[in-house]
Enzyme design. Structure first.
Site, PDB file in Angstrom:
ATOM      1  N   ARG A 193      21.315  24.968 -14.809  1.00  0.00           N
ATOM      2  CA  ARG A 193      20.574  24.709 -16.064  1.00  0.00           C
ATOM      3  C   ARG A 193      20.960  25.720 -17.155  1.00  0.00           C
ATOM      4  NH1 ARG A 193      19.781  21.133 -12.906  1.00  0.00           N
ATOM      5  NH2 ARG A 193      17.778  20.359 -12.180  1.00  0.00           N
TER       6      ARG A 193
ATOM      7  N   SER B 180      10.818  19.054 -16.218  1.00  0.00           N
ATOM      8  CA  SER B 180      10.488  20.311 -15.531  1.00  0.00           C
ATOM      9  C   SER B 180      10.326  21.416 -16.569  1.00  0.00           C
ATOM     10  CB  SER B 180      11.621  20.712 -14.591  1.00  0.00           C
ATOM     11  OG  SER B 180      11.905  19.666 -13.711  1.00  0.00           O
TER      12      SER B 180
ATOM     13  N   GLU C 197      12.381  26.521 -18.453  1.00  0.00           N
ATOM     14  CA  GLU C 197      13.608  25.740 -18.688  1.00  0.00           C
ATOM     15  C   GLU C 197      13.575  25.126 -20.090  1.00  0.00           C
ATOM     16  OE1 GLU C 197      14.923  23.090 -15.436  1.00  0.00           O
ATOM     17  OE2 GLU C 197      15.181  21.544 -16.955  1.00  0.00           O
TER      18      GLU C 197
HETATM   19  P1  FAD Z   1      16.642  18.265 -27.322  1.00  0.00           P
HETATM   20  O1  FAD Z   1      15.328  18.480 -26.679  1.00  0.00           O
HETATM   21  O2  FAD Z   1      16.651  17.544 -28.615  1.00  0.00           O
HETATM   22  O3  FAD Z   1      17.380  19.657 -27.495  1.00  0.00           O
HETATM   23  C1  FAD Z   1      17.452  20.569 -26.423  1.00  0.00           C
HETATM   24  C2  FAD Z   1      18.244  21.807 -26.893  1.00  0.00           C
HETATM   25  O4  FAD Z   1      19.595  21.436 -27.163  1.00  0.00           O
HETATM   26  C3  FAD Z   1      17.715  22.400 -28.196  1.00  0.00           C
HETATM   27  O5  FAD Z   1      17.864  23.787 -28.141  1.00  0.00           O
HETATM   28  C4  FAD Z   1      18.641  21.809 -29.258  1.00  0.00           C
HETATM   29  O6  FAD Z   1      18.755  22.625 -30.396  1.00  0.00           O
HETATM   30  C5  FAD Z   1      19.958  21.716 -28.508  1.00  0.00           C
HETATM   31  N1  FAD Z   1      20.814  20.615 -28.962  1.00  0.00           N
HETATM   32  C6  FAD Z   1      20.534  19.284 -28.890  1.00  0.00           C
HETATM   33  N2  FAD Z   1      21.588  18.560 -29.347  1.00  0.00           N
HETATM   34  C7  FAD Z   1      22.531  19.449 -29.722  1.00  0.00           C
HETATM   35  C8  FAD Z   1      23.835  19.326 -30.292  1.00  0.00           C
HETATM   36  N3  FAD Z   1      24.381  18.129 -30.549  1.00  0.00           N
HETATM   37  N4  FAD Z   1      24.523  20.453 -30.569  1.00  0.00           N
HETATM   38  C9  FAD Z   1      23.996  21.672 -30.305  1.00  0.00           C
HETATM   39  N5  FAD Z   1      22.766  21.852 -29.783  1.00  0.00           N
HETATM   40  C10 FAD Z   1      22.042  20.768 -29.487  1.00  0.00           C
HETATM   41  N6  FAD Z   1      16.846  17.622 -17.542  1.00  0.00           N
HETATM   42  C11 FAD Z   1      17.694  17.766 -16.498  1.00  0.00           C
HETATM   43  O7  FAD Z   1      18.609  18.599 -16.535  1.00  0.00           O
HETATM   44  N7  FAD Z   1      17.576  16.985 -15.384  1.00  0.00           N
HETATM   45  C12 FAD Z   1      16.605  16.042 -15.264  1.00  0.00           C
HETATM   46  O8  FAD Z   1      16.543  15.351 -14.246  1.00  0.00           O
HETATM   47  C13 FAD Z   1      15.679  15.896 -16.342  1.00  0.00           C
HETATM   48  N8  FAD Z   1      14.661  14.998 -16.260  1.00  0.00           N
HETATM   49  C14 FAD Z   1      13.771  14.894 -17.283  1.00  0.00           C
HETATM   50  C15 FAD Z   1      12.722  13.972 -17.154  1.00  0.00           C
HETATM   51  C16 FAD Z   1      11.801  13.821 -18.180  1.00  0.00           C
HETATM   52  C17 FAD Z   1      10.677  12.835 -18.035  1.00  0.00           C
HETATM   53  C18 FAD Z   1      11.953  14.588 -19.366  1.00  0.00           C
HETATM   54  C19 FAD Z   1      10.999  14.389 -20.511  1.00  0.00           C
HETATM   55  C20 FAD Z   1      12.975  15.502 -19.493  1.00  0.00           C
HETATM   56  C21 FAD Z   1      13.890  15.673 -18.448  1.00  0.00           C
HETATM   57  N9  FAD Z   1      14.949  16.600 -18.518  1.00  0.00           N
HETATM   58  C22 FAD Z   1      15.833  16.724 -17.478  1.00  0.00           C
HETATM   59  C23 FAD Z   1      15.097  17.467 -19.703  1.00  0.00           C
HETATM   60  C24 FAD Z   1      15.880  16.793 -20.859  1.00  0.00           C
HETATM   61  O9  FAD Z   1      15.821  15.411 -20.788  1.00  0.00           O
HETATM   62  C25 FAD Z   1      17.358  17.210 -20.862  1.00  0.00           C
HETATM   63  O10 FAD Z   1      17.479  18.597 -20.936  1.00  0.00           O
HETATM   64  C26 FAD Z   1      18.122  16.577 -22.022  1.00  0.00           C
HETATM   65  O11 FAD Z   1      19.498  16.877 -21.931  1.00  0.00           O
HETATM   66  C27 FAD Z   1      17.613  17.015 -23.395  1.00  0.00           C
HETATM   67  O12 FAD Z   1      18.221  16.183 -24.358  1.00  0.00           O
HETATM   68  P2  FAD Z   1      17.630  16.036 -25.829  1.00  0.00           P
HETATM   69  O13 FAD Z   1      18.625  15.272 -26.627  1.00  0.00           O
HETATM   70  O14 FAD Z   1      16.270  15.489 -25.785  1.00  0.00           O
HETATM   71  O15 FAD Z   1      17.623  17.552 -26.290  1.00  0.00           O
HETATM   72  P1  NAP Z   2      12.367  16.806  -5.192  1.00  0.00           P
HETATM   73  O1  NAP Z   2      13.336  15.773  -4.745  1.00  0.00           O
HETATM   74  O2  NAP Z   2      10.919  16.660  -4.869  1.00  0.00           O
HETATM   75  O3  NAP Z   2      12.845  18.236  -4.679  1.00  0.00           O
HETATM   76  C1  NAP Z   2      12.140  19.413  -5.059  1.00  0.00           C
HETATM   77  C2  NAP Z   2      13.140  20.483  -5.425  1.00  0.00           C
HETATM   78  O4  NAP Z   2      13.887  20.810  -4.291  1.00  0.00           O
HETATM   79  C3  NAP Z   2      14.078  20.001  -6.480  1.00  0.00           C
HETATM   80  O5  NAP Z   2      13.720  20.646  -7.641  1.00  0.00           O
HETATM   81  C4  NAP Z   2      15.466  20.323  -5.969  1.00  0.00           C
HETATM   82  O6  NAP Z   2      16.110  21.345  -6.733  1.00  0.00           O
HETATM   83  C5  NAP Z   2      15.265  20.858  -4.571  1.00  0.00           C
HETATM   84  N1  NAP Z   2      15.992  20.009  -3.594  1.00  0.00           N
HETATM   85  C6  NAP Z   2      15.600  18.844  -3.030  1.00  0.00           C
HETATM   86  N2  NAP Z   2      16.508  18.400  -2.148  1.00  0.00           N
HETATM   87  C7  NAP Z   2      17.506  19.316  -2.145  1.00  0.00           C
HETATM   88  C8  NAP Z   2      18.730  19.443  -1.443  1.00  0.00           C
HETATM   89  N3  NAP Z   2      19.112  18.534  -0.528  1.00  0.00           N
HETATM   90  N4  NAP Z   2      19.514  20.518  -1.717  1.00  0.00           N
HETATM   91  C9  NAP Z   2      19.152  21.450  -2.613  1.00  0.00           C
HETATM   92  N5  NAP Z   2      17.993  21.383  -3.309  1.00  0.00           N
HETATM   93  C10 NAP Z   2      17.182  20.341  -3.073  1.00  0.00           C
HETATM   94  O7  NAP Z   2      12.516  17.025  -6.781  1.00  0.00           O
HETATM   95  P2  NAP Z   2      11.991  16.182  -8.000  1.00  0.00           P
HETATM   96  O8  NAP Z   2      11.071  17.010  -8.769  1.00  0.00           O
HETATM   97  O9  NAP Z   2      11.565  14.819  -7.565  1.00  0.00           O
HETATM   98  O10 NAP Z   2      13.316  16.038  -8.854  1.00  0.00           O
HETATM   99  C11 NAP Z   2      14.413  15.313  -8.355  1.00  0.00           C
HETATM  100  C12 NAP Z   2      15.676  15.755  -9.065  1.00  0.00           C
HETATM  101  O11 NAP Z   2      15.574  15.449 -10.448  1.00  0.00           O
HETATM  102  C13 NAP Z   2      15.924  17.256  -8.960  1.00  0.00           C
HETATM  103  O12 NAP Z   2      17.304  17.485  -8.848  1.00  0.00           O
HETATM  104  C14 NAP Z   2      15.401  17.784 -10.262  1.00  0.00           C
HETATM  105  O13 NAP Z   2      16.076  18.949 -10.690  1.00  0.00           O
HETATM  106  C15 NAP Z   2      15.670  16.626 -11.227  1.00  0.00           C
HETATM  107  N6  NAP Z   2      14.675  16.621 -12.305  1.00  0.00           N
HETATM  108  C16 NAP Z   2      14.842  17.505 -13.306  1.00  0.00           C
HETATM  109  C17 NAP Z   2      13.939  17.536 -14.356  1.00  0.00           C
HETATM  110  C18 NAP Z   2      14.156  18.487 -15.513  1.00  0.00           C
HETATM  111  O14 NAP Z   2      13.483  18.365 -16.506  1.00  0.00           O
HETATM  112  N7  NAP Z   2      15.041  19.418 -15.391  1.00  0.00           N
HETATM  113  C19 NAP Z   2      12.850  16.673 -14.381  1.00  0.00           C
HETATM  114  C20 NAP Z   2      12.699  15.810 -13.313  1.00  0.00           C
HETATM  115  C21 NAP Z   2      13.624  15.775 -12.274  1.00  0.00           C
HETATM  116  P3  NAP Z   2      16.924  21.095  -8.128  1.00  0.00           P
HETATM  117  O15 NAP Z   2      15.895  20.906  -9.163  1.00  0.00           O
HETATM  118  O16 NAP Z   2      17.664  22.355  -8.280  1.00  0.00           O
HETATM  119  O17 NAP Z   2      17.795  19.906  -7.954  1.00  0.00           O
END
Ligand code: FAD
Ligand code: NAP
Length: 338
Positions: free
Chosen positions: A164, A238, A334
Site C-alpha cells: 500500500r 480499509s 491507509e
Molecule cells: P482518491 O481517493 O481520489 O485519491 C487518493 C489519493 O491519490 C489522493 O492523495 C489523491 O491526491 C491521489 N491521486 C488521485 N489521482 C491522482 C492522479 N491522477 N495523480 C496524482 N495523484 C492522484 N484499495 C485497495 O488497495 N484495495 C482494495 O481492495 C480496496 N477496496 C476498497 C473498497 C471500498 C468499498 C472502498 C470505498 C475503497 C477501497 N479501496 C481499496 C481504496 C480505494 O478504492 C483505492 O485506494 C483507490 O485506488 C482510490 O482511487 P480514487 O480515484 O478514489 O483516489
Molecule cells: P480477509 O479475506 O478477511 O482477510 C483478512 C486479512 O488477512 C486481509 O486483510 C489479508 O491481508 C490477510 N490475508 C487473508 N488471506 C491471506 C493469505 N492467504 N495470505 C496473506 N494474507 C492473507 O480480508 P477482507 O477484508 O475480506 O479483504 C479481502 C481483500 O481485499 C484483502 O486483500 C484486502 O486487502 C482487500 N481489501 C482492501 C481494502 C482497502 O481499502 N485497502 C478494502 C477491502 C478489501 P491484505 O489486506 O494484506 O491482503
C-alpha cells in the site's frame, strides 16, 4: 476550462463528508492539464488531485485548488509472445478497466475487481486485494511534473512500490499528476485462488473450469457480501493498514490469544489482520453519533449519514490508542487525510 468557487465536495468523496473546496476544476484534456499547471496551481497555496475520492477523508474545508482528473481513454498499445500492453488514462474507472481486460481475455487484474476509484490513483498506494497488487501487472506510468512542467515516464522500479505504498505517497507527494498507466497483462492466465475465501466462493458457484471471469465474479461476490457499498453507507474501504510485526511480537500475542491470525511476510515478519486487533478491542459495530466501525468488517470506518470528517478521524484516533494499549501495535492509517 470551468472554475468553481466554494465548491461542495460531498459528492466527490465516498465518505460523503460535506466540506467545501476554495476552488474546483476538472481536467478533460492534456491541454487543460497544462493550463491548470501553468496558470491555476501557482495562484493557490495548496492543490489536490482528485480521482474517485474513495481513499480520502476530509477533516476540514480544502483551502486551495481541487483538480478532478477526468482524462479518459483505454488503448491496446502492443503485444509480444506472452503479454498484452494496455494503456489507460488516469480518469478511467478502475473496475471498468478490469472488466475491459476480462472481456478481452487479458489476464492479471481479475483479483482486483470491484476496487472503487480511478486508474490514476491505483499506483498511489499500489492497490491490492486477494493476493495481487498493481505492481504485479504494472509496466509504466506517465505523469505531469508540476514543477518542471514536463511529461515524464516512471517504470516499475521508479515507483518504489511496497505494501500500500509508492513514491507518490512520500517524496513525490503533490509533485506529479499521474496522467495514465500501462499494464503488462498475460495471454496465459496464472490463476491465484489461494487467498481469503476465493476457493470457497468458486465451489459455492459450482465452477468446474477456472477462468479469469470466474475469479472476478467470485471476488465481486465476496466483496459485495461483506463490504459496505459507499453509495449506501459512506466509507473509504480499509481505514488502516494491516500491521507487519516481528515474529517474536506475533508469538507473544499468540501465547495470550491462540486464535490470532497471522500471515508470514518473509522470514522474520508476520502480518496480523488489523480487523482482528480492532475487533478484540470491542470496536466491531461500535458507533458514536454517525461515525462507526462497520459491523461486518471493523477495518472499515463508516459514515452513517451526517458524520463529520473530524468525528471519523477522532474515532480512528481512539482505535489506534486502544489497540496500542492492548497489543503495543501501532495501526497506521491507509486513507489519505486532508
Ligand atoms: P482518491 O481517493 O481520489 O485519491 C487518493 C489519493 O491519490 C489522493 O492523495 C489523491 O491526491 C491521489 N491521486 C488521485 N489521482 C491522482 C492522479 N491522477 N495523480 C496524482 N495523484 C492522484 N484499495 C485497495 O488497495 N484495495 C482494495 O481492495 C480496496 N477496496 C476498497 C473498497 C471500498 C468499498 C472502498 C470505498 C475503497 C477501497 N479501496 C481499496 C481504496 C480505494 O478504492 C483505492 O485506494 C483507490 O485506488 C482510490 O482511487 P480514487 O480515484 O478514489 O483516489
Ligand atoms: P480477509 O479475506 O478477511 O482477510 C483478512 C486479512 O488477512 C486481509 O486483510 C489479508 O491481508 C490477510 N490475508 C487473508 N488471506 C491471506 C493469505 N492467504 N495470505 C496473506 N494474507 C492473507 O480480508 P477482507 O477484508 O475480506 O479483504 C479481502 C481483500 O481485499 C484483502 O486483500 C484486502 O486487502 C482487500 N481489501 C482492501 C481494502 C482497502 O481499502 N485497502 C478494502 C477491502 C478489501 P491484505 O489486506 O494484506 O491482503
Amino acid at each position: 476550462m470551468k472554475i468553481n468557487n466554494h465548491f461542495n465536495l460531498q459528492p466527490y468523496n465516498t465518505f460523503g463528508i460535506q466540506v467545501y473546496a476554495n476552488t474546483f476544476t476538472a481536467i478533460n484534456t492534456i491541454e487543460e492539464l497544462a493550463e491548470t499547471v501553468y496558470e491555476l496551481i501557482p495562484q493557490y497555496k495548496q492543490h489536490l488531485i482528485l480521482g474517485g475520492g474513495s481513499n480520502i477523508l476530509f477533516t476540514k474545508n480544502f483551502d486551495g485548488l481541487v483538480i478532478k482528473n477526468n482524462l479518459k481513454g483505454i488503448t491496446i498499445e502492443r503485444e509480444d509472445e506472452q503479454h498484452i500492453y494496455v494503456k489507460a488514462n488516469a480518469g478511467e474507472n478502475w473496475h471498468e478497466l478490469v472488466m475491459f481486460c476480462i472481456e478481452n481475455n487479458f489476464a492479471g487484474v481479475e483479483n482486483l475487481s470491484l476496487i472503487p476509484g480511478c486508474v490514476g490513483a491505483a499506483p498511489m498506494q499500489n492497490i491490492g486485494a486477494y493476493g495481487v497488487e498493481l505492481k504485479d501487472v504494472f509496466y509504466c506510468l506517465e505523469a505531469y511534473d508540476i514543477y518542471n512542467k514536463t511529461l515524464v515516464t516512471f517504470n516499475k522500479a521508479d515507483c518504489k512500490f511496497g505494501y500500500r505504498e509508492s513514491v507518490f505517497k512520500h517524496t513525490h507527494k503533490n509533485k506529479f499528476i499521474i496522467t495514465g498507466i500501462t499494464l503488462q497483462l498475460n495471454k496465459i492466465p496464472q490463476f491465484k485462488t489461494a487467498y481469503g475465501a476465493i476457493e470457497q466462493e468458486l465451489a459455492k458457484m459450482n465452477i468446474t473450469e477456472l477462468s479469469i471471469k470466474a475469479i472476478a465474479n467470485a471476488v465481486m461476490n465476496i466483496r459485495q457480501s461483506k463490504l459496505p457499498n459507499p453509495v449506501q453507507i459512506g466509507n473509504a474501504g480499509s481505514f488502516f493498514k494491516n500491521p507487519i510485526v516481528e515474529n517474536a511480537v506475533y508469538h507473544q500475542i499468540k501465547a495470550n490469544y491462540p486464535t490470532v491470525p497471522g500471515y508470514k511476510e518473509g522470514e522474520n515478519h508476520t502480518k496480523i489482520p488489523a480487523a482482528w486487533l480492532i475487533e478484540q478491542c470491542g470496536f466491531k459495530g461500535y458507533r458514536v453519533n454517525d461515525a462507526g466501525c462497520h459491523h461486518l468488517q471493523p477495518l472499515v470506518l463508516v459514515n452513517y449519514g451526517k458524520a463529520t470528517g473530524e468525528e471519523i478521524f477522532a474515532l480512528s484516533e481512539k482505535i489506534i490508542d486502544t489497540v496500542y494499549k492492548k497489543f503495543t501495535i501501532f495501526l497506521e492509517r491507509e486513507v489519505n487525510i486532508y
